[in-house]
Write an enzyme that holds these catalytic residues in place. Structure first.
Site, PDB file in Angstrom:
ATOM      1  N   LYS A 197       0.675  -1.246   0.043  1.00 16.83           N
ATOM      2  CA  LYS A 197       0.055   0.079   0.212  1.00 16.83           C
ATOM      3  C   LYS A 197       1.064   1.421  -0.128  1.00 16.83           C
ATOM      4  O   LYS A 197       1.290   2.116   0.697  1.00 16.83           O
ATOM      5  CB  LYS A 197      -1.035   0.007   1.225  1.00 16.83           C
ATOM      6  CG  LYS A 197      -1.422   1.046   1.048  1.00 16.83           C
ATOM      7  CD  LYS A 197      -2.579   1.381   3.009  1.00 16.83           C
ATOM      8  CE  LYS A 197      -3.716   2.724   2.690  1.00 16.83           C
ATOM      9  NZ  LYS A 197      -4.980   2.483   3.717  1.00 16.83           N
ATOM     10  N   LYS A 249      -2.166  -2.104  -4.219  1.00 15.25           N
ATOM     11  CA  LYS A 249      -3.173  -0.792  -3.512  1.00 15.25           C
ATOM     12  C   LYS A 249      -2.570   1.341  -3.530  1.00 15.25           C
ATOM     13  O   LYS A 249      -1.112   0.745  -2.812  1.00 15.25           O
ATOM     14  CB  LYS A 249      -3.519  -0.646  -2.608  1.00 15.25           C
ATOM     15  CG  LYS A 249      -4.470   0.567  -2.478  1.00 15.25           C
ATOM     16  CD  LYS A 249      -5.067   0.881  -0.873  1.00 15.25           C
ATOM     17  CE  LYS A 249      -6.319   2.134  -0.908  1.00 15.25           C
ATOM     18  NZ  LYS A 249      -7.144   1.697   0.100  1.00 15.25           N
TER      19      LYS A 249
END
Length: 335
Positions: A197, A249
Site C-alpha cells: 500500500k 494498492k
C-alpha cells in the site's frame, strides 16, 4: 517477386467472435468487490469528488447488499464514517460503532450470498486521522497500534465480517491479528493484507469519502512510490505471518508491483482501484476527453492482466451488469 508478411497475427483479430475466442484474460463479476462507505448520519451523503458514489446509511445499506448479491459480485468492503472521533479510535472497537453496526446489517442482508468484508484500520476513527495511535512525540506507535488492531479484529469478527482488510501498514499487523483471532477460536476469519500500500496522491477523494481529519502524511508507514522490491518484500512477510490474501494498492499506477507480487505469491493477490483512479476517468469522461465506458473496462482489464485475482472497484456493479448484458448466459465475459 512480391514480398509478403511471413506472420499475420491480424487473422486472430478479424471478428468479435474470434477476438473472444483467443482472449488471454477475462473479467468475472465474482472477482469484483464493491467498496461501500457507511455514515452515522440519517441520510445518504454524496461524495463531491467521486461522482456517482455516496455514503450509505444503515437503512440504505441492505439495498446495496441486495444489488451486489444480485449482480453476482464477490463481496463488499465496508468503511465506517463516524460522527465523533478520538485519539485512540475507540469507535472502531465499540460494538455500537458505525462500522461494527454496518457489518451486522450487511451480514444479515447478505445471508451468505456474497462475502462481507471490513476495513481494519483506525484512520476513520482517530481525531488525528492517522492509521494508528500516536506516541508522545506525535509519531505513530507501531506496537501500541497492533494491540488496537487485535481488538478491532475481534470486534469485526463478532459482528459477522468474513474477511478483514488489514490496511494500516503496521509492521507485524498480520501476525498480531491472526494470533488474537486464533486465541479467540476464530481461525475461520480470512485476513486480507494490504501488503503493498503506497503513500499515494490517488487517495485524495477517499479522504473526502471518509471525512478524514489527517494533517500531514502517512509516509512513515505507507510505501514510497519509488520502491517496487519493497512491495514484494511486504507481501512476502505478510504471507509468512499468515495472510490468506495479499493486496496491491493503488492498482493502475503500480501494475509492475502487482505483476511481480502475483508471480511470486502462494496466495490470492487482489488489487484496489482507488478513488483517484475512479475520479480521473469519471471527470475526464465528463469533460469529453475520453470514452467513459471503454476506459472503465480497459482500466479494470489492465489490472486483471497484471495478475489480480480479484479487484476492488467502485464500478463493480456497473461492470457486472455490463458483463451480464454482453453474455447473459455466461459467468464470465470479455472487456
Amino acid at each position: 517477386m512480391s514480398t509478403f508478411p511471413t506472420h499475420r497475427p491480424r487473422r486472430l483479430r478479424q471478428s468479435p467472435a474470434m477476438r473472444r475466442l483467443v482472449a488471454e484474460h477475462t473479467l468475472s463479476a465474482s472477482a469484483l468487490i464493491l467498496p461501500v462507505f457507511v455514515t452515522e448520519r440519517a441520510e445518504p451523503q454524496p461524495i463531491a469528488t467521486m461522482p456517482g458514489v455516496r455514503q450509505e446509511t444503515l437503512d440504505t445499506l441492505p439495498a446495496v447488499v441486495d444489488a451486489a448479491a444480485d449482480a453476482g459480485i464477490g463481496g463488499i468492503m465496508l468503511f465506517g464514517v463516524p460522527l465523533t472521533r478520538d485519539a485512540t479510535g475507540s469507535g472502531a472497537t465499540e460494538p455500537d460503532g458505525i462500522l461494527n453496526r454496518a457489518i451486522r446489517v450487511a451480514a444479515r442482508a447478505s445471508a451468505g450470498r456474497l462475502t462481507v468484508q471490513a476495513d481494519l484500520c483506525l484512520d476513520e476513527f482517530t481525531d488525528h486521522g492517522h492509521c494508528g495511535v500516536l506516541d508522545a512525540h506525535g509519531g505513530v506507535d507501531n506496537d501500541a497500534t497492533l494491540a488496537r488492531y487485535a481488538d478491532m479484529a475481534l470486534a469485526q469478527a463478532e459482528a459477522g465480517a468474513e474477511i478483514l482488510g488489514l490496511s494500516g501498514m503496521m509492521d507485524g499487523q498480520v501476525a498480531a491479528v491472526r494470533a488474537a483471532l486464533d486465541a479467540a477460536g476464530r481461525d475461520d476469519v480470512v485476513l486480507l493484507a494490504y501488503s503493498a500500500k503506497y503513500a499515494s496522491a490517488f487517495y485524495g477523494p477517499f479522504r473526502d469519502a471518509v471525512e478524514s481529519t489527517l494533517v500531514g502524511d502517512r509516509k512513515t508507514y505507507q510505501l514510497d512510490p519509488a520502491n517496487a522490491r519493497e512491495g514484494v518484500l511486504e507481501a512476502t512477510i505478510d504471507i509468512q505471518e499468515g495472510a490468506d490474501i495479499v493486496m496491491v494498492k493503488p492498482a493502475g499506477p503500480y501494475l509492475d508491483v502487482l505483476s511481480e507480487v502475483a508471480a511470486r505469491s502462494s496466495v490470492p493477490v487482489w488489487a484496489y482501484q482507488v478513488s483517484g483512479e475512479y475520479a480521473m476517468i469519471e471527470l475526464a469522461a465528463a469533460a469529453g476527453a475520453i470514452d467513459r465506458d471503454r476506459a472503465i473496462m480497459e482500466s479494470v482489464l489492465g489490472i486483471r492482466r497484471a495478475g489480480a485475482d480479484a479487484i476492488l472497484t467502485y464500478w463493480a456493479l456497473e461492470i457486472a451488469a455490463r458483463l451480464r448484458s454482453a453474455h447473459p448466459t455466461a459467468p464470465e465475459a470479455h472487456a
